[in-house]
Write a protein that holds these residues in place. Structure first.
Motif, PDB file in Angstrom:
ATOM      1  N   GLY A 411       0.766  -1.236   0.000  1.00  0.00           N
ATOM      2  CA  GLY A 411       0.000   0.000   0.000  1.00  0.00           C
ATOM      3  C   GLY A 411       0.795   1.283   0.000  1.00  0.00           C
ATOM      4  N   SER A 412       2.077   1.234   0.397  1.00  0.00           N
ATOM      5  CA  SER A 412       2.840   2.483   0.471  1.00  0.00           C
ATOM      6  C   SER A 412       4.323   2.192   0.580  1.00  0.00           C
ATOM      7  N   LEU A 413       5.142   2.983  -0.124  1.00  0.00           N
ATOM      8  CA  LEU A 413       6.590   2.876   0.053  1.00  0.00           C
ATOM      9  C   LEU A 413       7.007   3.288   1.456  1.00  0.00           C
ATOM     10  N   TYR A 414       6.216   4.166   2.088  1.00  0.00           N
ATOM     11  CA  TYR A 414       6.556   4.590   3.442  1.00  0.00           C
ATOM     12  C   TYR A 414       6.335   3.455   4.434  1.00  0.00           C
ATOM     13  N   LEU A 415       5.273   2.676   4.247  1.00  0.00           N
ATOM     14  CA  LEU A 415       5.074   1.488   5.076  1.00  0.00           C
ATOM     15  C   LEU A 415       6.171   0.479   4.793  1.00  0.00           C
ATOM     16  N   ALA A 416       6.510   0.281   3.508  1.00  0.00           N
ATOM     17  CA  ALA A 416       7.577  -0.653   3.154  1.00  0.00           C
ATOM     18  C   ALA A 416       8.897  -0.249   3.809  1.00  0.00           C
ATOM     19  N   GLY A 417       9.186   1.046   3.814  1.00  0.00           N
ATOM     20  CA  GLY A 417      10.411   1.515   4.441  1.00  0.00           C
ATOM     21  C   GLY A 417      10.441   1.234   5.923  1.00  0.00           C
ATOM     22  N   ALA A 418       9.308   1.433   6.590  1.00  0.00           N
ATOM     23  CA  ALA A 418       9.225   1.142   8.034  1.00  0.00           C
ATOM     24  C   ALA A 418       9.478  -0.341   8.286  1.00  0.00           C
ATOM     25  N   ILE A 419       8.934  -1.198   7.425  1.00  0.00           N
ATOM     26  CA  ILE A 419       9.138  -2.634   7.584  1.00  0.00           C
ATOM     27  C   ILE A 419      10.612  -2.989   7.399  1.00  0.00           C
ATOM     28  N   LEU A 420      11.248  -2.454   6.367  1.00  0.00           N
ATOM     29  CA  LEU A 420      12.653  -2.776   6.118  1.00  0.00           C
ATOM     30  C   LEU A 420      13.579  -2.239   7.207  1.00  0.00           C
ATOM     31  N   ARG A 421      13.224  -1.083   7.761  1.00  0.00           N
ATOM     32  CA  ARG A 421      14.044  -0.555   8.860  1.00  0.00           C
ATOM     33  C   ARG A 421      13.956  -1.428  10.104  1.00  0.00           C
TER      34      ARG A 421
END
Length: 424
Positions: A411-421
């Motif tokens: 749903g979002s690159l920002y959510l994806a970034g939080a997951i990868l961090r």
């Protein structure tokens, strides 16, 4: 300067303009002039715009160039886990020391004059590129094209426009033609432009812009063709036919992205080895990426855990095509989205493939939809949706129902970034 040096400067830069997005090139020209016009001293530029696929396409071009022995600078946005991901110098992520140096220099040159975060950090990237030898510079447009901060190079060696669709209407226009006009703003006089598959309305605008500037076009379906046959990728242009492995990035939509990249590499006179490397060696995180390690994977147990950052209707359609390919595991979505997106339009193609959707808010993002709002949109799209406090709680609810599920966080690159961090 300690390891947090760049973070401190980046945080300071966030306050230099009241808006995150304010499309104009005036501030960029002023700052670049103060820096000595580094955009004039970079290695030959390949400039990539489009609504969907520009990141994947750029990643394939980079893999092909590097496979042919060339060194490439790369500028992409947004980052997922760390800002450093946005800038590669001759193939390597920029170091903390080098990043801190160029950020500091740009901050000092700008003074307290208004400038957006994206503009001043783009200037820092261009400054770094001008000081490091390489064979090519790959620039990904941040938003639109015509007034994007990357659109400051007079004579790129090549421009690329991936498929254009409706997105960011509040900045780019309400019609496909208007949005295509903004993307076509990267076309330069006499500079060839590779064009991916387009709807007629968008292609008409791109062709008119190119004709006005005398820019030769290499258009999907006219000058080159791409398809998959028998588990191989087939590309054909006036130079002949290529029989290549399928791209390492999953999904039928990546076939067309691969075609754009191959058309670019062929125009740049890179050989068949470069084209094969573009397919085999490409990596691009959060594009139907299977997570293989970290706390969330441990939590998932027997379940498959995937991550995707697509966020508009075209991305929803592309993701749906991947889900339709299999495996036969029941698919459950964990979704968080921004309030600037067409939520129902994104979710509608996913509805036939999703057993459930658990909605979450995106941590740390002021523009996030609430879990309740995302769940309501999912129900409107025909998906059985629930709310969850966070991704972990959503996973637990899914695993209680089906411990062998395929779980897709999306749903979002920002959510994806939080997951990868967090999942490292």
């Amino acid at each position: 300067m300690n390891a947090a040096g760049s973070d401190v400067i980046l945080e300071r830069m966030m306050s230099l303009h009241p808006k995150i997005i304010d499309l104009t090139l005036d501030r960029m020209w002023r700052l670049l002039n103060a820096l000595g016009d580094p955009q004039k001293d970079m290695p030959p530029v390949i400039h990539v715009a489009g609504t969907n696929g520009k990141g994947s396409t750029l990643a394939m071009i980079r893999a092909g160039l590097e496979g042919s022995g060339a060194a490439a600078h790369v500028y992409t946005s947004p980052h997922l886990a760390r800002f450093h991901e946005r800038i590669r110098l001759a193939g390597d992520l920029i170091t903390e020391e080098a990043l801190t140096e160029v950020l500091d220099e740009c901050y000092a040159a700008n003074g307290d004059v208004s400038i957006t975060y994206f503009e001043i950090t783009t200037a820092a990237a261009l400054l770094a590129f001008s000081r490091t030898p390489a064979d090519f510079t790959l620039l990904e447009v941040g938003l639109g094209g015509r007034l994007d901060a990357t659109n400051v190079v007079d004579q790129p060696v090549l421009t690329v426009i991936t498929p254009v669709s409706i997105d960011h209407q509040q900045f780019l226009g309400d019609t496909l033609g208007q949005i295509a006009g903004e993307k076509a703003g990267i076309i330069k006089r006499g500079v060839p432009c590779v064009v991916g598959r387009q709807e007629d309305e968008a292609l008409d605008v791109i062709e008119a812009r190119a004709a006005k500037l005398g820019a030769p076009l290499l258009v999907h379906g006219q000058h080159w063709h791409v398809s998959s046959e028998g588990g191989r990728l087939i590309f054909q242009d006036e130079g002949g036919l290529l029989d290549l492995p399928l791209p390492a990035l999953r999904g039928a939509h990546q076939i067309e992205n691969a075609g754009i990249a191959l058309a670019a590499l062929r125009h740049l006179k890179r050989g068949e080895a470069a084209c094969e490397a573009a397919m085999r060696n490409v990596t691009w995180p959060a594009r139907m990426q299977r997570l293989v390690g970290g706390p969330l994977v441990e939590r998932a147990g027997r379940a498959d855990l995937w991550l995707d950052g697509g966020h508009n209707p075209a991305a929803g359609e592309a993701l749906a095509s991947v889900l339709a390919e299999g495996p036969t595991r029941e698919t459950h979505l964990i979704c968080g989205m921004l309030n600037t997106k067409d939520i129902v339009g994104y979710m509608r193609p996913l509805a036939p493939h999703a057993a459930t959707l658990h909605a979450v808010s995106i941590p740390g993002e002021t523009a996030t939809l609430s879990a309740a709002e995302t769940a309501a949109a999912a129900r409107a799209a025909g998906i059985n949706a629930n709310e969850a406090e966070n991704v972990e709680a959503a996973m637990d609810a899914i695993l209680a129902q089906n411990p062998d599920a395929r779980i897709l966080i999306c749903g979002s690159l920002y959510l994806a970034g939080a997951i990868l961090r967090e999942n490292n």
